[in-house]
Design a protein around this motif. Structure first.
Motif, short mmCIF file in Angstrom:
data_model
loop_
_atom_site.label_atom_id
_atom_site.label_comp_id
_atom_site.label_asym_id
_atom_site.label_seq_id
_atom_site.Cartn_x
_atom_site.Cartn_y
_atom_site.Cartn_z
N ASP A 175 0.83 -1.21 0.00
CA ASP A 175 0.00 0.00 0.00
C ASP A 175 0.86 1.26 0.00
O ASP A 175 1.99 1.25 0.47
CB ASP A 175 -0.92 0.01 1.24
N GLU A 176 0.30 2.35 -0.53
CA GLU A 176 0.88 3.68 -0.43
C GLU A 176 2.37 3.69 -0.77
O GLU A 176 3.21 3.90 0.10
CB GLU A 176 0.62 4.25 0.97
N TRP A 195 -2.56 -5.13 0.21
CA TRP A 195 -3.67 -4.17 0.30
C TRP A 195 -4.08 -3.75 -1.10
O TRP A 195 -3.23 -3.49 -1.95
CB TRP A 195 -3.25 -2.92 1.09
N TYR A 245 -12.61 -0.44 8.67
CA TYR A 245 -11.46 0.32 9.18
C TYR A 245 -11.88 0.90 10.53
O TYR A 245 -12.28 2.05 10.66
CB TYR A 245 -11.08 1.44 8.21
C1 ACM Z 1 -3.78 1.35 4.21
O1 ACM Z 1 -4.80 1.82 4.68
N1 ACM Z 1 -2.65 2.03 4.16
C2 ACM Z 1 -3.75 0.00 3.67
#
Ligand code: ACM
Ligand code: ZN
Length: 498
Positions: free
Chosen positions: A279-280, A329, A367
């Motif tokens: 991710d990111e 992710w 989340y």
């Molecule tokens: C994420 O929320 N950075 C997977």
């Protein structure tokens, strides 16, 4: 009316008779000592002279399936220790609600999904072994079966790796946190990890470790500067936000580092799942890096994004060779066509992923670090699992704003109750869950678990707006500026090197 969370598949009333339980002795079973001790201490009743909870093996049942028939004796049918464990979790709730007045019923029950996870981010804030055991205890109550430990982050490296001792010597400590100027740190030794894994296994819970690569790697880079494209001293990150210095995948030495770390992960974590992050990953450095560009051209790839997908596929293959199902992710991904279809997703949004296996970690429902103003209890309850090849669901507790267990509990509960119900029953909805909410609060109280009360869990508009404003203001304070200054420095450096 009996209330149970997660909702069992079927409850049948057998007669109008009722029973009381004043003593307990378990019959012969396959349960671990931890599971037996947990049940007996919850019930807190004297032992009976004869066994009154009888376990019967039934090999026609699936692994996690069980049935309970109440009566003067309680009969539990199952085909495994996990079935017996889940029967006891249901029985705890029955005894809690109607100890002296147990209805004559039969419950037949099995999970809708095989993967029912809880992710704890120990990278942003370290949680002690005892805290992780508390999380495991909470999972058991909810019949969750995969603990996803997010072990490596920009803000901290949390697991001992013998081949790279600086990862914990340097990478596990940051100078300060966002909220105060106190240092923060901690890591698990190999012995600690064994203690966590053994404890989880004693409750039929698998552990999925996460090695978040190639982004979110500042703690590793702070320990070994050469891991990034433009090596220079960089501290372990002491504020949040996406960092531009990521692993340099153009260098063989970085790839070797990743394999070496994975080898030690494989030794520590025997279960079949592993998470490799993905991710990111900003591409600022890769776009300027001679090694990354050379690698990209050698592979005939047009973009740095394609280079990342190549990297993820390579690492997935390495995990697969070691018998592991790897996940990444799906965060901010719009197109997954360059990713092999056997690389699973923890899926954050409703994109089309065809036949790819995934775990539902919806950013709009699961989340659970996000304020209740963003994701109300009702939103979590009403979320329907994304269509496609779903292996299950997971509650994701990121910890930028969760420094200790009390806050972890308040963010996790009651929302995790809904996620567990979706994972176990296949369905939850506000209509069904709201009828059980008061009971659920009393059961959480009984287990000494903190939670968000109704006026917070489903906030009114004003309260929701305030919680979002507070959250956004904190985010804004930390993102952006440091990256801009750093980017300028690297652009200059790249030009000089050319
Ligand atoms: C994420 O929320 N950075 C997977
Ligand atoms: Zn590079």
């Amino acid at each position: 009316m009996l209330k149970l969370i997660p909702q069992p598949q079927k409850i049948e009333k057998l007669s109008d008779e009722t029973f009381s339980i004043t003593t307990i002795t378990l019959g012969k079973n396959d349960l671990s000592n931890n599971a037996v001790e947990d049940f007996l201490s919850f019930c807190s009743l004297p032992a009976s002279e004869t066994e009154n909870i009888i376990f019967i093996s039934d090999c026609s049942l699936c692994e996690e399936e069980y049935s309970i028939e109440t009566g003067k004796e309680i009969k539990i049918l199952s085909n495994s220790a996990s079935g017996q464990l889940y029967a006891l979790q249901t029985l705890k709730q029955i005894i809690f609600q109607c100890k002296d007045n147990i209805p004559h019923i039969r419950i037949t029950d099995k999970p809708a999904y095989k993967f029912r996870g809880f992710m704890l981010d120990v990278g942003r804030y370290f949680f002690s072994v005892d805290d992780v055991k508390k999380i495991i205890n909470r999972m058991v109550l909810h019949k969750l079966n995969v603990l996803h430990l997010h072990l490596t982050e920009d803000q901290g490296w949390r697991v001992e790796i013998e081949k790279y001792p600086l990862l914990t010597k340097i990478g596990s400590e940051r100078k300060k946190t966002n909220f105060n100027h106190k240092p923060h740190g901690g890591f698990y030794t190999k012995q600690d990890i064994k203690e966590i894994v053994d404890y989880a296994h004693s409750f039929s819970i698998k552990v999925m470790p996460e090695f978040d690569i190639p982004g979110h790697s500042r703690a590793a880079i702070a320990s070994y500067n050469d891991l990034t494209c433009f090596p220079r001293p960089l501290p372990v990150a002491d504020h949040w936000g996406v960092k531009h210095d990521v692993l340099c995948v153009g260098k063989e030495s970085t790839i070797q580092f990743v394999y070496d770390v994975l080898d030690e992960f494989f030794e520590m974590f025997p279960d079949e799942y592993i998470h490799i992050g993905g991710d990111e990953v900003p591409k600022h450095r890769w776009d300027l890096c001679p090694a990354c560009n050379a690698k990209r051209e050698e592979l005939g790839l047009k973009t740095s994004d394609a280079l990342q997908f190549w990297f993820m596929n390579q690492i997935k293959d390495y995990c697969k060779e070691h018998g592991k199902q790897a996940f990444m992710w799906s965060w901010e991904l719009e197109d997954d066509s360059l990713l092999d279809t056997d690389l699973g997703f923890t899926k954050c949004g409703d994109m089309d992923t065809k036949n790819r296996p995934f775990i539902d970690t919806s950013t709009k429902a699961n989340y659970i670090d996000l304020p209740y103003g963003y994701i109300s209890l009702k939103d979590t309850a009403n979320h329907k699992v994304y269509s496609g090849n779903a292996l299950g669901v997971e509650a994701a507790l990121w910890t930028e704003y969760v420094p200790h267990m009390k806050k972890a509990d308040i963010m996790s509960f009651p929302r995790t109750g809904c996620i567990a119900e979706t994972g176990w029953n296949g369905n939850c909805s506000w209509d069904s869950f709201s009828n059980k909410l008061n009971y659920y609060y009393s059961y959480l109280d009984k287990n000494n678990i903190k939670y968000a009360k109704p006026n917070k869990a489903n906030s009114n508009k004003l309260r929701a707006k305030l919680s979002i404003l507070l959250f956004e203001r904190r985010q804004l304070a930390w993102e952006g500026l440091h990256n801009i200054f750093d980017d300028k420095k690297i652009e200059k450096l790249a030009k000089q090197n050319r």
